[in-house]
Design a protein around this motif. Structure first.
Motif, mmCIF file in Angstrom:
data_model
loop_
_atom_site.group_PDB
_atom_site.id
_atom_site.type_symbol
_atom_site.label_atom_id
_atom_site.label_comp_id
_atom_site.label_asym_id
_atom_site.label_seq_id
_atom_site.Cartn_x
_atom_site.Cartn_y
_atom_site.Cartn_z
ATOM 1 N N VAL A 185 41.127 31.046 53.713
ATOM 2 C CA VAL A 185 40.919 30.450 55.030
ATOM 3 C C VAL A 185 42.258 29.874 55.476
ATOM 4 O O VAL A 185 43.143 29.619 54.666
ATOM 5 N N ASP A 186 42.417 29.688 56.778
ATOM 6 C CA ASP A 186 43.524 28.895 57.295
ATOM 7 C C ASP A 186 43.000 28.043 58.437
ATOM 8 O O ASP A 186 41.789 27.999 58.687
ATOM 9 N N ARG A 187 43.868 27.353 59.129
ATOM 10 C CA ARG A 187 43.383 26.422 60.149
ATOM 11 C C ARG A 187 42.931 27.123 61.417
ATOM 12 O O ARG A 187 42.459 26.468 62.343
ATOM 13 N N TYR A 188 43.045 28.438 61.461
ATOM 14 C CA TYR A 188 42.555 29.222 62.597
ATOM 15 C C TYR A 188 41.296 29.991 62.203
ATOM 16 O O TYR A 188 40.250 29.836 62.819
ATOM 17 N N ALA A 189 41.405 30.813 61.171
ATOM 18 C CA ALA A 189 40.233 31.545 60.677
ATOM 19 C C ALA A 189 39.506 30.656 59.674
ATOM 20 O O ALA A 189 39.512 30.901 58.466
ATOM 21 N N THR A 190 38.884 29.616 60.193
ATOM 22 C CA THR A 190 38.215 28.664 59.309
ATOM 23 C C THR A 190 36.976 29.264 58.659
ATOM 24 O O THR A 190 36.442 28.683 57.704
ATOM 25 N N ASP A 191 36.533 30.416 59.172
ATOM 26 C CA ASP A 191 35.421 31.121 58.547
ATOM 27 C C ASP A 191 35.907 32.081 57.465
ATOM 28 O O ASP A 191 35.104 32.757 56.827
ATOM 29 N N GLY A 192 37.213 32.125 57.251
ATOM 30 C CA GLY A 192 37.764 32.921 56.165
ATOM 31 C C GLY A 192 38.098 34.344 56.560
ATOM 32 O O GLY A 192 37.627 34.864 57.572
ATOM 33 N N TYR A 193 38.920 34.971 55.749
ATOM 34 C CA TYR A 193 39.330 36.359 55.973
ATOM 35 C C TYR A 193 38.486 37.338 55.154
ATOM 36 O O TYR A 193 38.854 38.496 54.995
ATOM 37 N N GLY A 194 37.374 36.861 54.681
ATOM 38 C CA GLY A 194 36.457 37.695 53.925
ATOM 39 C C GLY A 194 35.434 36.805 53.257
ATOM 40 O O GLY A 194 35.604 35.583 53.194
ATOM 41 N N PRO A 195 34.363 37.377 52.753
ATOM 42 C CA PRO A 195 33.352 36.566 52.067
ATOM 43 C C PRO A 195 33.931 35.980 50.782
ATOM 44 O O PRO A 195 34.794 36.593 50.140
ATOM 45 N N PRO A 196 33.470 34.809 50.382
ATOM 46 C CA PRO A 196 33.972 34.191 49.146
ATOM 47 C C PRO A 196 33.736 35.095 47.936
ATOM 48 O O PRO A 196 32.770 35.867 47.891
ATOM 49 N N ARG A 197 34.626 35.000 46.959
ATOM 50 C CA ARG A 197 34.493 35.749 45.708
ATOM 51 C C ARG A 197 34.398 34.793 44.544
ATOM 52 O O ARG A 197 35.063 33.761 44.519
ATOM 53 N N THR A 198 33.614 35.146 43.566
ATOM 54 C CA THR A 198 33.528 34.363 42.342
ATOM 55 C C THR A 198 34.720 34.691 41.451
ATOM 56 O O THR A 198 35.411 35.706 41.636
ATOM 57 N N LEU A 199 34.953 33.839 40.465
ATOM 58 C CA LEU A 199 36.028 34.095 39.512
ATOM 59 C C LEU A 199 35.801 35.418 38.785
ATOM 60 O O LEU A 199 36.745 36.192 38.566
ATOM 61 N N ILE A 200 34.575 35.713 38.421
ATOM 62 C CA ILE A 200 34.288 36.971 37.727
ATOM 63 C C ILE A 200 34.616 38.158 38.627
ATOM 64 O O ILE A 200 35.205 39.163 38.176
ATOM 65 N N GLU A 201 34.287 38.069 39.910
ATOM 66 C CA GLU A 201 34.623 39.149 40.845
ATOM 67 C C GLU A 201 36.137 39.300 40.973
ATOM 68 O O GLU A 201 36.651 40.430 41.050
ATOM 69 N N MET A 202 36.854 38.202 40.975
ATOM 70 C CA MET A 202 38.316 38.269 41.059
ATOM 71 C C MET A 202 38.908 38.926 39.809
ATOM 72 O O MET A 202 39.840 39.735 39.895
ATOM 73 N N ILE A 203 38.365 38.582 38.654
ATOM 74 C CA ILE A 203 38.848 39.194 37.416
ATOM 75 C C ILE A 203 38.574 40.701 37.433
ATOM 76 O O ILE A 203 39.428 41.510 37.029
ATOM 77 N N ASP A 204 37.406 41.101 37.923
ATOM 78 C CA ASP A 204 37.091 42.531 38.000
ATOM 79 C C ASP A 204 38.027 43.261 38.968
ATOM 80 O O ASP A 204 38.385 44.423 38.739
ATOM 81 N N LEU A 205 38.413 42.607 40.051
ATOM 82 C CA LEU A 205 39.392 43.214 40.956
ATOM 83 C C LEU A 205 40.754 43.321 40.286
ATOM 84 O O LEU A 205 41.441 44.343 40.400
ATOM 85 N N ALA A 206 41.165 42.276 39.589
ATOM 86 C CA ALA A 206 42.448 42.314 38.882
ATOM 87 C C ALA A 206 42.484 43.464 37.884
ATOM 88 O O ALA A 206 43.527 44.097 37.678
ATOM 89 N N GLY A 207 41.337 43.748 37.283
ATOM 90 C CA GLY A 207 41.265 44.847 36.326
ATOM 91 C C GLY A 207 41.464 46.218 36.940
ATOM 92 O O GLY A 207 41.710 47.195 36.223
ATOM 93 N N GLN A 208 41.364 46.308 38.274
ATOM 94 C CA GLN A 208 41.576 47.586 38.958
ATOM 95 C C GLN A 208 43.044 47.869 39.262
ATOM 96 O O GLN A 208 43.391 48.956 39.703
#
Length: 326
Positions: free
Chosen positions: A17-40
């Motif tokens: 998120v930033d002070r403009y896109a306060t709704d975020g640049y995508g849906p939130p991700r869990t730590l496990i989802e982030m680790i799975d992305l890193a594995g790619q």
């Protein structure tokens, strides 16, 4: 060539998120989802993980399993001593209770480092500093900055504590703001397990030459880790490594190679609008080119050119090695 390890802060695979896109640049991700992305990501083998985990119910066992299935290990743990509760500082907070909370959080992070067999606790005290003239007593603030780090290092002599300095943001003036000031603080602390994690982009942003900053840290025996990214020098943009300052990035890695510094080449990028896996692959592809260029570079000819302060010859050698490596 080919043995270099590449890593990334796990936040590379978050959404922002930033002070403009306060709704975020995508849906939130869990730590496990982030680790799975890193594995790619091709050739990514280590990650730096924030602590406390966003999901307080998440177990270390679940993280272990996610790391194992993705072929990843942990290099460091970054305690979040820069969130709202630390708005007036972590180690420098005027409230002794908040300072104690920062110490406790970092000690908990130290236990997580031990669990993962990681290398260090990374300290980024982003809220330690000041914003206005007369806001703080500078002597007291600087002493509190050093005392906070020193206390942790004394409490955990078996671990490394690395300070990631930055000139500003979120504070207008951060306490650990440059390589020289951070080295002064570390030498005053006087403990062997305190060092610097040199962020290439922070060095650029602070008006430093990252190669010179790395040499200073190495000369003092305090370069414990490094992050790479890129920016336009006016802000900490955290762009894809090599996208703006390829020659300065090459000089940075030349300095590491010349000094036989060995460690993980780690990404600290924030791909707000880009695909995070593609952004990491793009950066690592560039870093592999840097590695090939270092193998090609005539170090003796470079040394001789530098002895003469011969910029034309030195730049020619660097450009030929780097730009012929892709």
């Amino acid at each position: 060539m080919g043995n270099q390890k590449f890593g990334a802060g796990i936040w590379h695979f978050a959404t922002y998120v930033d002070r403009y896109a306060t709704d975020g640049y995508g849906p939130p991700r869990t730590l496990i989802e982030m680790i799975d992305l890193a594995g790619q990501v091709d050739d990514l083998s280590v990650v730096d993980i924030n602590f406390p985990f966003a999901d307080p119910a998440l177990s270390l066992d679940a993280i272990d399993k996610a790391l194992d299935r993705n072929g990843l290990s942990v290099i460091g743990i970054t305690p979040e001593i820069y969130t709202r509760r630390f708005a007036k500082g972590a180690f420098t907070n005027p409230d002794a209770g908040i300072r104690r909370l920062a110490n406790e959080m970092c000690n908990e992070a130290a236990d997580v480092v031990r669990h993962f067999g990681a290398k260090y606790v990374k300290l980024w005290p982003g809220q330690d500093g000041w914003d206005y003239p007369f806001q703080v007593d500078h002597g007291s603030l600087w002493k509190a900055s050093m005392d906070g780090v020193g206390e942790l290092a004394e409490q955990n002599p078996d671990l490394q504590f690395v300070i990631e300095y930055k000139p500003r943001e979120p504070r207008v003036h951060m306490s650990f703001d440059s390589v020289s000031r951070t080295l002064l603080g570390i030498e005053k602390i006087g403990l062997p397990n305190v060092g610097i994690l040199l962020d290439f982009g922070h060095s650029l942003y602070g008006g430093e030459s990252p190669a010179d900053a790395a040499q200073l840290a190495i000369d003092h025996g305090r370069l414990f880790g490094m992050d790479v990214n890129d920016n336009f020098r006016s802000w900490d943009d955290d762009l894809i490594a090599g996208s703006v300052h390829p020659i300065e990035l090459f000089e940075f890695f030349y300095t590491l190679r010349k000094n036989n510094w060995e460690g993980v080449w780690q990404l600290d990028q924030f791909p707000f609008r880009e695909d995070s896996v593609a952004a990491a692959n793009a950066a690592i592809d560039f870093l592999k080119g840097v590695e090939r260029a270092l193998d090609k570079l005539d170090f003796e000819a470079m040394r001789e050119a530098q002895l003469r302060h011969d910029a034309v010859t030195a730049l020619g050698l660097a450009r030929q090695a780097l730009f012929s490596s892709f």
